[in-house]
Motif scaffolding. Structure first.
Motif, PDB file in Angstrom:
ATOM      1  N   THR A 129      38.634  40.908  62.565  1.00  0.00           N
ATOM      2  CA  THR A 129      37.430  40.687  63.361  1.00  0.00           C
ATOM      3  C   THR A 129      37.228  39.210  63.678  1.00  0.00           C
ATOM      4  O   THR A 129      37.530  38.342  62.865  1.00  0.00           O
ATOM      5  N   CYS A 130      36.701  38.963  64.869  1.00  0.00           N
ATOM      6  CA  CYS A 130      36.251  37.631  65.298  1.00  0.00           C
ATOM      7  C   CYS A 130      34.883  37.827  65.928  1.00  0.00           C
ATOM      8  O   CYS A 130      34.792  38.376  67.034  1.00  0.00           O
ATOM      9  N   CYS A 131      33.834  37.420  65.244  1.00  0.00           N
ATOM     10  CA  CYS A 131      32.479  37.628  65.751  1.00  0.00           C
ATOM     11  C   CYS A 131      31.851  36.289  66.128  1.00  0.00           C
ATOM     12  O   CYS A 131      31.664  35.420  65.260  1.00  0.00           O
ATOM     13  N   ARG A 132      31.541  36.121  67.410  1.00  0.00           N
ATOM     14  CA  ARG A 132      30.948  34.889  67.931  1.00  0.00           C
ATOM     15  C   ARG A 132      31.783  33.659  67.543  1.00  0.00           C
ATOM     16  O   ARG A 132      31.250  32.574  67.344  1.00  0.00           O
ATOM     17  N   SER A 133      33.087  33.836  67.450  1.00  0.00           N
ATOM     18  CA  SER A 133      33.943  32.745  66.985  1.00  0.00           C
ATOM     19  C   SER A 133      35.215  32.574  67.801  1.00  0.00           C
ATOM     20  O   SER A 133      35.833  31.506  67.769  1.00  0.00           O
ATOM     21  N   TYR A 134      35.618  33.600  68.529  1.00  0.00           N
ATOM     22  CA  TYR A 134      36.915  33.555  69.214  1.00  0.00           C
ATOM     23  C   TYR A 134      36.986  32.417  70.229  1.00  0.00           C
ATOM     24  O   TYR A 134      38.056  31.842  70.449  1.00  0.00           O
ATOM     25  N   HIS A 135      35.855  32.074  70.856  1.00  0.00           N
ATOM     26  CA  HIS A 135      35.875  31.021  71.875  1.00  0.00           C
ATOM     27  C   HIS A 135      36.187  29.650  71.294  1.00  0.00           C
ATOM     28  O   HIS A 135      36.501  28.714  72.042  1.00  0.00           O
ATOM     29  N   TRP A 136      36.104  29.496  69.963  1.00  0.00           N
ATOM     30  CA  TRP A 136      36.480  28.237  69.323  1.00  0.00           C
ATOM     31  C   TRP A 136      37.961  28.199  68.963  1.00  0.00           C
ATOM     32  O   TRP A 136      38.456  27.170  68.487  1.00  0.00           O
ATOM     33  N   MET A 137      38.671  29.293  69.157  1.00  0.00           N
ATOM     34  CA  MET A 137      40.029  29.432  68.643  1.00  0.00           C
ATOM     35  C   MET A 137      41.063  29.376  69.771  1.00  0.00           C
ATOM     36  O   MET A 137      40.753  29.727  70.913  1.00  0.00           O
ATOM     37  N   PRO A 138      42.312  28.974  69.459  1.00  0.00           N
ATOM     38  CA  PRO A 138      43.404  29.123  70.421  1.00  0.00           C
ATOM     39  C   PRO A 138      43.826  30.588  70.464  1.00  0.00           C
ATOM     40  O   PRO A 138      44.639  31.049  69.651  1.00  0.00           O
ATOM     41  N   GLY A 139      43.241  31.331  71.402  1.00  0.00           N
ATOM     42  CA  GLY A 139      43.334  32.785  71.389  1.00  0.00           C
ATOM     43  C   GLY A 139      44.736  33.360  71.248  1.00  0.00           C
ATOM     44  O   GLY A 139      44.985  34.186  70.359  1.00  0.00           O
ATOM     45  N   PRO A 140      45.673  32.987  72.119  1.00  0.00           N
ATOM     46  CA  PRO A 140      47.019  33.578  72.009  1.00  0.00           C
ATOM     47  C   PRO A 140      47.665  33.341  70.646  1.00  0.00           C
ATOM     48  O   PRO A 140      48.329  34.237  70.110  1.00  0.00           O
ATOM     49  N   ALA A 141      47.470  32.157  70.071  1.00  0.00           N
ATOM     50  CA  ALA A 141      48.043  31.874  68.754  1.00  0.00           C
ATOM     51  C   ALA A 141      47.390  32.738  67.679  1.00  0.00           C
ATOM     52  O   ALA A 141      48.057  33.204  66.746  1.00  0.00           O
ATOM     53  N   VAL A 142      46.084  32.963  67.790  1.00  0.00           N
ATOM     54  CA  VAL A 142      45.388  33.815  66.831  1.00  0.00           C
ATOM     55  C   VAL A 142      45.884  35.253  66.924  1.00  0.00           C
ATOM     56  O   VAL A 142      46.130  35.917  65.903  1.00  0.00           O
ATOM     57  N   LEU A 143      46.064  35.748  68.139  1.00  0.00           N
ATOM     58  CA  LEU A 143      46.532  37.129  68.304  1.00  0.00           C
ATOM     59  C   LEU A 143      47.974  37.294  67.845  1.00  0.00           C
ATOM     60  O   LEU A 143      48.350  38.348  67.326  1.00  0.00           O
ATOM     61  N   ALA A 144      48.796  36.262  68.040  1.00  0.00           N
ATOM     62  CA  ALA A 144      50.163  36.314  67.517  1.00  0.00           C
ATOM     63  C   ALA A 144      50.156  36.362  65.996  1.00  0.00           C
ATOM     64  O   ALA A 144      50.933  37.109  65.367  1.00  0.00           O
ATOM     65  N   MET A 145      49.274  35.570  65.380  1.00  0.00           N
ATOM     66  CA  MET A 145      49.130  35.622  63.933  1.00  0.00           C
ATOM     67  C   MET A 145      48.667  37.009  63.494  1.00  0.00           C
ATOM     68  O   MET A 145      49.191  37.590  62.527  1.00  0.00           O
ATOM     69  N   ALA A 146      47.711  37.576  64.213  1.00  0.00           N
ATOM     70  CA  ALA A 146      47.202  38.901  63.866  1.00  0.00           C
ATOM     71  C   ALA A 146      48.321  39.942  63.896  1.00  0.00           C
ATOM     72  O   ALA A 146      48.384  40.823  63.030  1.00  0.00           O
ATOM     73  N   ASP A 147      49.205  39.845  64.863  1.00  0.00           N
ATOM     74  CA  ASP A 147      50.314  40.788  64.944  1.00  0.00           C
ATOM     75  C   ASP A 147      51.246  40.649  63.744  1.00  0.00           C
ATOM     76  O   ASP A 147      51.795  41.640  63.261  1.00  0.00           O
ATOM     77  N   ARG A 148      51.409  39.426  63.253  1.00  0.00           N
ATOM     78  CA  ARG A 148      52.297  39.216  62.103  1.00  0.00           C
ATOM     79  C   ARG A 148      51.729  39.810  60.822  1.00  0.00           C
ATOM     80  O   ARG A 148      52.481  40.280  59.957  1.00  0.00           O
ATOM     81  N   VAL A 149      50.399  39.793  60.684  1.00  0.00           N
ATOM     82  CA  VAL A 149      49.824  40.157  59.386  1.00  0.00           C
ATOM     83  C   VAL A 149      49.203  41.552  59.364  1.00  0.00           C
ATOM     84  O   VAL A 149      48.990  42.109  58.276  1.00  0.00           O
ATOM     85  N   ALA A 150      48.895  42.131  60.523  1.00  0.00           N
ATOM     86  CA  ALA A 150      48.122  43.374  60.559  1.00  0.00           C
ATOM     87  C   ALA A 150      48.949  44.576  60.112  1.00  0.00           C
ATOM     88  O   ALA A 150      50.153  44.671  60.364  1.00  0.00           O
TER      89      ALA A 150
END
Length: 286
Positions: A129-150
């Motif tokens: 989950t990313c609640c009211r926080s995703y806009h502070w993050m480098p989105g594509p890098a976060v989603l790539a990380m999510a794919d590695r760990v999920a």
């Protein structure tokens, strides 16, 4: 319960939210019940479900899901601010029961699962989950990380409802103009930067990630604010934090209270929409 850093966020990232933790915990609106039910349904039926909350702040999402999902087995809470994590720990510790908690002091895209202890099973998150926080993050890098760990079949939820800066009503426009009179026309993002809109939408980020099966849910939310609550909320934001005003902050708050008092006859109403983008890898929707 650990409080690790893998690796440490930059000083600018940490300072942006560190001083706001107390006001954030007290004045930020929680997660709407309908959204909590949606997220709980994602975890229902999964054995020993695990939650990874990125940009956890004071732990609003884990706290809501701990109550809504009695079988929640483990919470991994990640934030760039140690002070925010301390608040999250204080909120969650009394309700954990058998659920375990790891606090991770890191930027979301730098998150790595803590190495398991000997004999310990690796816990892959079933919901990220990313609640009211995703806009502070480098989105594509976060989603790539999510794919590695999920975990297989896991879901990613990106959610939020804007802010009083972006809300369009007579009283919020007047408040925004007052902030701009003190700080300039551009929306501030801490003491060293101005806020810029993401170049791509969240949907565009998801379309180029592993999580391309996306459903959008929109929940209307009506809130009534008091002048004191609005002023407290402003102290928790990156665009009206006390440090931005320096020696003029006391004068700003007095003027803001006076301004808001002129609108309280009809109450300070906010009509928002809390949006959840729930995304999965193709072919894994439950």
């Amino acid at each position: 319960m650990t409080h690790s850093s893998v690796p440490a966020p930059s000083p600018d990232q940490e300072s942006l939210f560190a001083a706001a933790a107390a006001d954030y915990a007290r004045y930020r609106p929680g997660v709407p019940e309908a959204a909590v039910r949606l997220l709980a349904d994602v975890l229902r039926g999964r054995p020993d479900p695990v939650l990874l909350d990125l940009g956890t702040g004071t732990g609003q999402v884990p706290l809501a899901l701990r109550h809504a999902v009695p079988g929640l087995a483990h919470i991994e809470a990640v934030d760039v601010s140690r002070q925010m994590l301390d608040r999250a720990r204080d909120a969650l510790a009394p309700v954990l029961g058998r659920c375990t908690l790891t606090l991770v002091h890191a930027a979301a895209d730098e998150y790595r699962p803590p190495a398991p202890q000997p004999g310990e099973v690796v816990r892959q998150p079933d919901l990220i989950t990313c609640c009211r926080s995703y806009h502070w993050m480098p989105g594509p890098a976060v989603l790539a990380m999510a794919d590695r760990v999920a975990a297989p079949g896991a879901a990613v939820a990106i959610m939020g409802d804007g802010s009083l800066w972006s809300h369009d009503s007579e009283w919020t426009r007047a408040l925004r103009e007052l902030i701009q009179a003190y700080l300039g026309s551009e929306r501030r993002a801490g003491t060293h930067a101005t806020y810029t809109e993401p170049r791509r939408s969240y949907q565009e980020d998801l379309a180029t990630s592993a999580f391309t099966d996306v459903s959008e849910y929109r929940y209307p939310v009506a809130r009534t604010w008091t002048p004191a609550a609005v002023v407290g909320y402003l102290r928790s934001t990156s665009f009206a934090h006390p440090d931005l005003f320096q020696e003029r902050h006391e004068a700003f708050e007095a003027e803001a209270r006076q301004l808001l008092d002129t609108y309280t006859r009809d109450a300070l109403q906010e009509e928002a929409v809390f949006t959840v983008l729930l995304a999965r890898r193709p072919g894994t929707a439950s």
